[in-house]
Design a protein around this motif. Structure first.
Motif, PDB file in Angstrom:
ATOM      1  N   UNK A  36       0.945  -1.051   0.061  1.00  0.00           N
ATOM      2  CA  UNK A  36       0.168  -0.099   0.136  1.00  0.00           C
ATOM      3  C   UNK A  36       0.986   1.352   0.182  1.00  0.00           C
ATOM      4  N   UNK A  37       0.790   2.119  -1.051  1.00  0.00           N
ATOM      5  CA  UNK A  37       1.301   3.510  -0.872  1.00  0.00           C
ATOM      6  C   UNK A  37       0.489   4.492  -0.474  1.00  0.00           C
ATOM      7  N   UNK A  38       0.744   4.907   0.669  1.00  0.00           N
ATOM      8  CA  UNK A  38      -0.284   6.102   1.341  1.00  0.00           C
ATOM      9  C   UNK A  38       0.510   7.372   1.218  1.00  0.00           C
ATOM     10  N   UNK A  39       0.037   8.222   0.430  1.00  0.00           N
ATOM     11  CA  UNK A  39       0.328   9.792   0.165  1.00  0.00           C
ATOM     12  C   UNK A  39      -0.333  10.791   0.674  1.00  0.00           C
ATOM     13  N   UNK A  40       0.386  11.835   0.959  1.00  0.00           N
ATOM     14  CA  UNK A  40      -0.235  13.145   1.283  1.00  0.00           C
ATOM     15  C   UNK A  40      -0.724  13.538  -0.087  1.00  0.00           C
ATOM     16  N   UNK A  41      -1.986  14.490  -0.099  1.00  0.00           N
ATOM     17  CA  UNK A  41      -2.764  14.944  -1.139  1.00  0.00           C
ATOM     18  C   UNK A  41      -2.653  16.301  -1.343  1.00  0.00           C
ATOM     19  N   UNK A 113      -0.045  -3.311  -6.133  1.00  0.00           N
ATOM     20  CA  UNK A 113       0.028  -1.906  -5.454  1.00  0.00           C
ATOM     21  C   UNK A 113      -1.011  -1.341  -5.335  1.00  0.00           C
ATOM     22  N   UNK A 114      -1.677  -0.770  -4.400  1.00  0.00           N
ATOM     23  CA  UNK A 114      -2.845  -0.019  -4.304  1.00  0.00           C
ATOM     24  C   UNK A 114      -2.306   1.317  -3.723  1.00  0.00           C
ATOM     25  N   UNK A 115      -2.720   2.217  -4.459  1.00  0.00           N
ATOM     26  CA  UNK A 115      -2.358   3.942  -3.980  1.00  0.00           C
ATOM     27  C   UNK A 115      -3.575   4.350  -3.391  1.00  0.00           C
ATOM     28  N   UNK A 116      -3.525   5.344  -2.325  1.00  0.00           N
ATOM     29  CA  UNK A 116      -4.634   5.803  -1.438  1.00  0.00           C
ATOM     30  C   UNK A 116      -3.915   7.158  -0.926  1.00  0.00           C
ATOM     31  N   UNK A 117      -5.066   8.074  -0.724  1.00  0.00           N
ATOM     32  CA  UNK A 117      -4.753   9.270   0.087  1.00  0.00           C
ATOM     33  C   UNK A 117      -5.383   9.248   1.305  1.00  0.00           C
ATOM     34  N   UNK A 118      -4.764   8.918   2.467  1.00  0.00           N
ATOM     35  CA  UNK A 118      -5.501   8.753   3.968  1.00  0.00           C
ATOM     36  C   UNK A 118      -6.240   9.857   4.176  1.00  0.00           C
ATOM     37  N   UNK A 119      -6.104  11.001   3.663  1.00  0.00           N
ATOM     38  CA  UNK A 119      -6.917  12.267   4.062  1.00  0.00           C
ATOM     39  C   UNK A 119      -8.299  12.140   3.424  1.00  0.00           C
ATOM     40  N   UNK A 120      -8.413  11.301   2.431  1.00  0.00           N
ATOM     41  CA  UNK A 120      -9.490  11.069   1.696  1.00  0.00           C
ATOM     42  C   UNK A 120      -9.804  12.169   0.562  1.00  0.00           C
ATOM     43  N   UNK A 130      -6.161  15.065   9.290  1.00  0.00           N
ATOM     44  CA  UNK A 130      -6.285  13.634  10.077  1.00  0.00           C
ATOM     45  C   UNK A 130      -6.758  12.664   8.950  1.00  0.00           C
ATOM     46  N   UNK A 131      -6.209  11.383   9.299  1.00  0.00           N
ATOM     47  CA  UNK A 131      -6.228  10.429   8.272  1.00  0.00           C
ATOM     48  C   UNK A 131      -7.736   9.498   8.461  1.00  0.00           C
ATOM     49  N   UNK A 132      -8.259   9.021   7.538  1.00  0.00           N
ATOM     50  CA  UNK A 132      -9.368   8.243   7.728  1.00  0.00           C
ATOM     51  C   UNK A 132      -8.934   6.805   7.851  1.00  0.00           C
ATOM     52  N   UNK A 133      -9.672   5.953   8.616  1.00  0.00           N
ATOM     53  CA  UNK A 133      -9.275   4.699   8.970  1.00  0.00           C
ATOM     54  C   UNK A 133      -9.480   3.440   8.114  1.00  0.00           C
ATOM     55  N   UNK A 134      -9.984   3.641   6.840  1.00  0.00           N
ATOM     56  CA  UNK A 134      -9.940   2.815   5.918  1.00  0.00           C
ATOM     57  C   UNK A 134      -8.975   1.892   5.451  1.00  0.00           C
ATOM     58  N   UNK A 135      -7.769   2.900   5.370  1.00  0.00           N
ATOM     59  CA  UNK A 135      -6.442   2.116   4.953  1.00  0.00           C
ATOM     60  C   UNK A 135      -5.775   1.331   5.933  1.00  0.00           C
ATOM     61  N   UNK A 136      -5.998   1.588   7.378  1.00  0.00           N
ATOM     62  CA  UNK A 136      -5.478   0.705   8.521  1.00  0.00           C
ATOM     63  C   UNK A 136      -6.288  -0.625   8.432  1.00  0.00           C
ATOM     64  N   UNK A 137      -7.872  -0.406   8.373  1.00  0.00           N
ATOM     65  CA  UNK A 137      -8.534  -1.597   8.103  1.00  0.00           C
ATOM     66  C   UNK A 137      -8.242  -2.595   7.224  1.00  0.00           C
ATOM     67  N   UNK A 138      -7.950  -2.219   6.083  1.00  0.00           N
ATOM     68  CA  UNK A 138      -7.394  -2.923   4.636  1.00  0.00           C
ATOM     69  C   UNK A 138      -6.017  -3.529   5.037  1.00  0.00           C
ATOM     70  N   UNK A 139      -5.020  -2.739   5.609  1.00  0.00           N
ATOM     71  CA  UNK A 139      -3.653  -3.182   5.989  1.00  0.00           C
ATOM     72  C   UNK A 139      -3.841  -4.268   7.044  1.00  0.00           C
TER      73      UNK A 139
END
Length: 220
Positions: A36-41, A113-120, A130-139
């Motif tokens: 998972x690649x989690x980036x600022x946006x 590879x899944x790319x996501x922006x935790x801020x939504x 603040x980050x949304x929790x979906x990424x952590x649930x998937x991880x």
């Protein structure tokens, strides 16, 4: 095929000319297997520069409106976002979040590879929200490692609200992987999921140098 044509032939040369992009920490990205690649946006072109500079194919989950517009313009948009590695998801219903996370799990189960922006969404003010929790649930559910990614300089290239590109300097920093496997048995515990998300956002704050705001980013 279109993904690689998009990356190396159509858009890639323009992005390189305009942004002179560099990447640091790419060795953290495994050559195979789910990640998972989690980036600022910061702006729209974040996704394009991330796709350009990472050797592996990245898949993002995007709102279905990008793919459903009619006419020639709609067909061009559909091709463009598909070529850029985005898959559509209907975000209008009550189960939209679950559908998006199910799609993400499938991407990772396929070893991709899944790319996501935790801020939504894009930051409305340049700060890290603040980050949304979906990424952590998937991880936690998949065991896939999470790599924090910091984008720098993209607002200079593509100012908020503008479709024009300007010359500038883009840099990407990929941080060391975060291993949340120790929380695996507690993946349904909301406090654990929140803690894992906050750990990721802390690393993003350090990598990006952005001021952190303990509030969700609001759309404007």
């Amino acid at each position: 095929m279109w993904y690689w044509i998009f990356k190396f032939v159509l858009i890639g040369p323009v992005l390189r000319l305009v942004g002179r992009p560099t990447i640091v920490g790419a060795h953290h990205i495994p050559k195979s297997g789910p990640v998972i690649l989690a980036s600022n946006h910061l702006t729209v072109v974040d996704s394009f520069y991330l796709v350009l500079m990472v050797r592996r194919r990245i898949t993002f989950v995007a709102k279905s409106e990008y793919f459903t517009e009619h006419g020639t313009k709609g067909r061009l948009k559909r091709w463009f976002f598909t070529a850029a590695g985005q898959v559509p998801i209907d975000r209008s219903g009550a189960s939209a979040a679950d559908a998006a996370l199910d799609t993400a799990r499938k991407i990772l189960e396929d070893g991709k590879v899944w790319g996501i922006y935790p801020e939504g969404t894009r930051s409305p003010d340049g700060r890290l929200h603040k980050g949304k929790t979906g990424i952590a649930r998937v991880a936690l559910a998949t065991g896939a490692p999470v790599l924090p990614v910091a984008m720098h300089g993209t607002p200079t290239i593509n100012r908020h609200g503008s479709a024009l590109l300007r010359f500038g300097k883009v840099s990407i920093t990929v941080g060391a992987p975060l291993d949340f496997s120790r929380y695996g048995a507690l993946c349904d515990n909301r406090h654990v999921v929140r803690a894992a998300t906050d750990e990721l956002m802390h690393d993003l704050m350090v990598l990006s140098g952005q001021e952190y705001v303990d509030a969700y980013a609001a759309r404007r």
